[in-house]
Design a protein around this motif. Sequence first.
Motif, PDB file in Angstrom:
ATOM      1  N   PRO A  35      92.454 130.867 -80.319  1.00 27.05           N
ATOM      2  CA  PRO A  35      93.445 131.941 -80.216  1.00 27.05           C
ATOM      3  C   PRO A  35      94.507 131.893 -81.312  1.00 27.05           C
ATOM      4  O   PRO A  35      95.253 132.851 -81.478  1.00 27.05           O
ATOM      5  N   ASN A  94      79.429 139.460 -83.410  1.00 24.50           N
ATOM      6  CA  ASN A  94      79.261 138.337 -82.484  1.00 24.50           C
ATOM      7  C   ASN A  94      79.892 137.061 -83.040  1.00 24.50           C
ATOM      8  O   ASN A  94      80.465 136.270 -82.295  1.00 24.50           O
ATOM      9  N   THR A 154      87.210 134.106 -82.504  1.00 29.82           N
ATOM     10  CA  THR A 154      88.507 134.484 -81.920  1.00 29.82           C
ATOM     11  C   THR A 154      88.617 134.058 -80.456  1.00 29.82           C
ATOM     12  O   THR A 154      89.709 133.733 -80.001  1.00 29.82           O
ATOM     13  N   ASP A 155      87.504 134.039 -79.727  1.00 34.57           N
ATOM     14  CA  ASP A 155      87.550 133.589 -78.329  1.00 34.57           C
ATOM     15  C   ASP A 155      87.851 132.098 -78.230  1.00 34.57           C
ATOM     16  O   ASP A 155      88.505 131.658 -77.286  1.00 34.57           O
ATOM     17  N   ASN A 156      87.352 131.312 -79.164  1.00 35.81           N
ATOM     18  CA  ASN A 156      87.531 129.858 -79.102  1.00 35.81           C
ATOM     19  C   ASN A 156      88.804 129.365 -79.763  1.00 35.81           C
ATOM     20  O   ASN A 156      89.278 128.277 -79.455  1.00 35.81           O
ATOM     21  N   GLU A 161      82.442 136.963 -85.189  1.00 37.66           N
ATOM     22  CA  GLU A 161      83.892 137.174 -85.116  1.00 37.66           C
ATOM     23  C   GLU A 161      84.411 136.935 -83.704  1.00 37.66           C
ATOM     24  O   GLU A 161      85.424 136.265 -83.507  1.00 37.66           O
ATOM     25  N   LYS A 162      83.701 137.444 -82.696  1.00 34.83           N
ATOM     26  CA  LYS A 162      84.128 137.288 -81.306  1.00 34.83           C
ATOM     27  C   LYS A 162      84.081 135.831 -80.888  1.00 34.83           C
ATOM     28  O   LYS A 162      85.001 135.339 -80.213  1.00 34.83           O
ATOM     29  N   ALA A 163      83.042 135.109 -81.286  1.00 33.79           N
ATOM     30  CA  ALA A 163      82.939 133.688 -80.931  1.00 33.79           C
ATOM     31  C   ALA A 163      84.112 132.904 -81.514  1.00 33.79           C
ATOM     32  O   ALA A 163      84.688 132.044 -80.842  1.00 33.79           O
ATOM     33  N   ASP A 215     103.136 135.857 -78.023  1.00 39.91           N
ATOM     34  CA  ASP A 215     101.856 135.384 -77.503  1.00 39.91           C
ATOM     35  C   ASP A 215     101.795 133.870 -77.587  1.00 39.91           C
ATOM     36  O   ASP A 215     102.197 133.272 -78.597  1.00 39.91           O
TER      37      ASP A 215
END
Length: 196
Positions: A92, A82, A88-90, A84-86, A134
């Motif tokens: 890029p 969770n 990488t989501d915020n 890590e996801k927070a 990207d």
Amino acid sequence: PITKNPLQRQGRFVVIKRTLLGLLVLVILSFLVYLVYQLFRNPYFAIEQFNIIGNKTVSQEQMDALLKEFKGKNIFLVQTGNVEKAITDNFPIFNGVEVNKYYPNMLFIKISEREPKLIYINLSGIYQVDARGDVLELINAVPSGIDLDQVNIYRGYGNPNSNLVQNKLKTEVSVAKKLETKTVVEQLQLLGSGCH
């Protein structure tokens, strides 16, 4: 006198043995419940520190603002996925994030960043792009000097009856009429000067 036979004595011993075994199991279960309660409620295991390495682009204040939702939570209850996801989501710009727990109260965060390789400019904005193509960051939403009506017309979404389109058509017709009467050299000079 009445004497108890060996079977009666043995039955009494089994009852005492079962009672003691039951008490022992109850004490062990109580201790385990207390231990689990302490692990999940004790402030000693509340996350207080974030050790971050590999971050070059994002400011410490931005990282602190994002990670404050995890600060003070029990380290056993926080899932590293969770976190890590927070991140990488915020952000890029980060190519990869790895989070490890260090007991009793620290998260170790290792970051690898994408590196901008070129600046891409189109009618909708200016972007930083990495080696894979990207988009890393929007630098400017609309290039300066171009208003939104022009951008929409260039994209083919503009109103053909708008003043901008009408003026452009008038200018092109005017230039075409002037060019018909000129020599090739004069035409090139007029086109080079942006004749209006």
